[in-house]
Design a protein around this motif. Structure first.
Motif: not given
Length: 237
Positions: A88, A92, A95, A100, A136, A138, A140, A164, A171, A173
């Motif tokens: 991250p 990000a 985190f 992640t 927020t 995230f 991935s 997203t 990176s 968010v």
């Protein structure tokens, strides 16, 4: 002059309310985020965590009355994998990798023994209706060559949404801010494939979510006092 001195005294002694933050790690029960202030949402094969009855804040203290309830299951036939970001960075960077790297995911059409799963969702209950909440997200999935854009929709008394870029994301968010709870004190979150998602299974992901309540009642009080004092001053000039 006296009203100005009074206002200065209020400004000097008032303390803005601090934000309450709740952090959630979605994914594999072999990769929990065992850190104070993180809430793990996970399932063994076929056994989702339908309700997280105790939600802790960033200090590791339970938030009275707040729960997280899964309302629309994600893929539950097998364990979610650990194919998210292990590096991250950028927005990000703060985190933990344990949050992640793993994720919940869903798909359009049948996949891996699971039925069509075009959306996954959950809700927060027991929220303070006088506060606004900033979200927020995230998302991935690394090691892929297609577009697995993921869409998020957040709904309470008002709503917000966004997408997203999930593929190989380390990176980016997604913030969705200023959501008020509905009359039941609830805010619902729906996750799905974004419009630009071109994966054959429509895979979408949620690795983690942070929720911050921004009360700042002291700020509102100070603005009201300032306005009142200013009007009072004008009348007495």
């Amino acid at each position: 002059m006296r009203w100005q001195l009074t206002l200065l005294c209020v400004l000097a002694t008032a303390t803005p309310a601090s934000a309450l933050t709740m952090s959630f790690d979605f994914g594999n029960n072999a990769r929990l985020t065992n850190l104070p202030g993180w809430n793990d949402v996970f399932h063994a094969s076929g056994s989702p965590t339908d309700t997280l009855f105790v939600v802790n804040d960033s200090n590791g203290n339970p938030v009275p009355g707040v729960t997280l309830v899964e309302t629309d299951p994600f893929y539950i036939v097998g364990q979610p994998s650990q194919g998210g970001s292990e590096s991250p960075s950028g927005a990000a960077a703060g985190f933990p990798v344990d949050a992640t790297d793993d994720y919940y995911f869903g798909h359009t059409g049948a996949f891996g023994g699971g039925d069509d799963n075009p959306t996954g969702g959950f809700k927060l209950t027991g929220l303070n209706q006088s506060l606004a909440y900033d979200f927020t997200f995230f998302s991935s999935r690394t090691g892929v060559n297609d577009n697995r854009e993921t869409a998020f929709s957040v709904t309470g008394a008002n709503n917000g949404s966004g997408v997203t870029a999930t593929s190989n994301n380390n990176s980016e968010v997604l913030p969705i801010n200023g959501i008020m709870p509905d009359t039941n004190g609830e805010i619902s979150i729906v996750v799905s494939a974004g419009a630009n998602n071109d994966n054959g299974n429509g895979f979408y992901y949620i690795n983690l979510m942070q929720v911050s309540a921004i009360p700042e009642p002291a700020t509102g009080l100070l603005l009201a006092l300032a306005g009142g004092f200013a009007a009072f001053g004008r009348r007495h000039r």
